[in-house]
Design a protein around this motif. Structure first.
Motif, PDB file in Angstrom:
ATOM      1  N   ASN A  12       0.827  -1.208   0.000  1.00 20.73           N
ATOM      2  CA  ASN A  12       0.000   0.000   0.000  1.00 20.73           C
ATOM      3  C   ASN A  12       0.860   1.256   0.000  1.00 20.73           C
ATOM      4  OD1 ASN A  12      -3.061   0.007   0.186  1.00 20.73           O
ATOM      5  ND2 ASN A  12      -2.573  -1.723   1.534  1.00 20.73           N
ATOM      6  N   LYS A  13       1.921   1.252   0.810  1.00 18.04           N
ATOM      7  CA  LYS A  13       2.818   2.410   0.872  1.00 18.04           C
ATOM      8  C   LYS A  13       3.472   2.655  -0.489  1.00 18.04           C
ATOM      9  CE  LYS A  13       2.476   3.411   5.304  1.00 18.04           C
ATOM     10  NZ  LYS A  13       1.877   4.680   5.768  1.00 18.04           N
ATOM     11  N   ILE A  14       3.929   1.566  -1.125  1.00 18.37           N
ATOM     12  CA  ILE A  14       4.573   1.696  -2.431  1.00 18.37           C
ATOM     13  C   ILE A  14       3.584   2.225  -3.465  1.00 18.37           C
ATOM     14  CG2 ILE A  14       5.613   0.400  -4.336  1.00 18.37           C
ATOM     15  CD1 ILE A  14       6.835  -1.458  -2.222  1.00 18.37           C
ATOM     16  N   ALA A  15       2.362   1.691  -3.441  1.00 13.36           N
ATOM     17  CA  ALA A  15       1.355   2.083  -4.432  1.00 13.36           C
ATOM     18  C   ALA A  15       0.951   3.547  -4.298  1.00 13.36           C
ATOM     19  CB  ALA A  15       0.125   1.190  -4.297  1.00 13.36           C
ATOM     20  N   ASN A  16       1.066   4.106  -3.088  1.00 15.58           N
ATOM     21  CA  ASN A  16       0.588   5.468  -2.850  1.00 15.58           C
ATOM     22  C   ASN A  16       1.697   6.500  -2.690  1.00 15.58           C
ATOM     23  OD1 ASN A  16      -2.359   5.007  -2.690  1.00 15.58           O
ATOM     24  ND2 ASN A  16      -1.828   3.717  -0.950  1.00 15.58           N
TER      25      ASN A  16
END
Length: 215
Positions: A12-16
């Motif tokens: 999630n962190k990478i995607a956002n």
């Protein structure tokens, strides 16, 4: 993914995170801009063409998403996940097909590849593994959304980057414009694709809503 909360949180962190997505592409752009050219000396014309293609790609992605039949995100489709996972209205209102992330980042990667094969291959790996794979794992896109978006991005750059760079070389003398005008403009555009044009798209959404209310 719910069985592995740490992995889910990381993805999630990478995607956002713009820092590992668009900012990487912006850094690549500036690396190529200042890197001494060993080829035909036209790398800056090609980089201008890459900027133009990037704007076209994100615009085309929005047009296609709004024009094609609406396709809900996998995570919002009960037929896919059993029950829809709650997501914000931003994603609920945006069709899954095609992936605008795939269009833009593969357009950028292809443009970089046309300037430097080594840098381009790195950009392709970044687009596939860092940008698109997390969105696939999080259920934000189907694989077909990403493949179609990637194909559109690649084709746009193959068609537009050589054409636009030749037009710039033939009709415009880039040295005639002072640096104090050129570099702020370049900064604005690279900042915009570093943030996936989020601010511009949000203002566009507001304008669209206002126009609908007026009409």
């Amino acid at each position: 993914m719910n069985d592995f909360p740490f992995a889910n949180n990381l993805i999630n962190k990478i995607a956002n995170a713009h820092e590992v997505k668009g900012l990487v592409s912006a850094i690549i752009f500036w690396f190529l801009w200042f890197y001494p050219s060993k080829g035909d000396g036209r790398h800056r014309s090609k980089l201008w063409a890459v900027l133009f293609t990037t704007v076209v790609s994100i615009t085309l992605g929005r047009i296609l998403a709004n024009s094609l039949p609406f396709r809900p995100r996998p995570r919002a489709n009960p037929e896919v996940v059993g029950s829809a996972i709650s997501q914000n209205s931003f994603f609920e209102d945006w069709s899954s097909m095609p992936s605008d992330h795939a269009i833009m980042f593969f357009a950028l990667a292809t443009g970089f590849f046309l300037i430097s094969r080594k840098v381009g291959l790195l950009a392709f790996a970044h687009a596939a593994l860092i940008v698109c794979l997390p969105r696939l794992l999080l259920g934000l896109h189907y694989l077909s959304d990403i493949l179609v978006g990637a194909a559109i991005g690649v084709m746009l750059s193959i068609l537009l980057v050589p054409l636009v760079s030749r037009v710039l070389d033939a009709r415009f003398n880039q040295d005639r414009y002072p640096d104090y005008l050129v570099y702020p403009f370049l900064f604005f555009v690279t900042y915009s694709f570093a943030t996936m044009f989020n601010g511009i798209r949000e203002f566009g959404g507001i304008a669209k809503t206002l126009i609908k209310q007026i009409l």
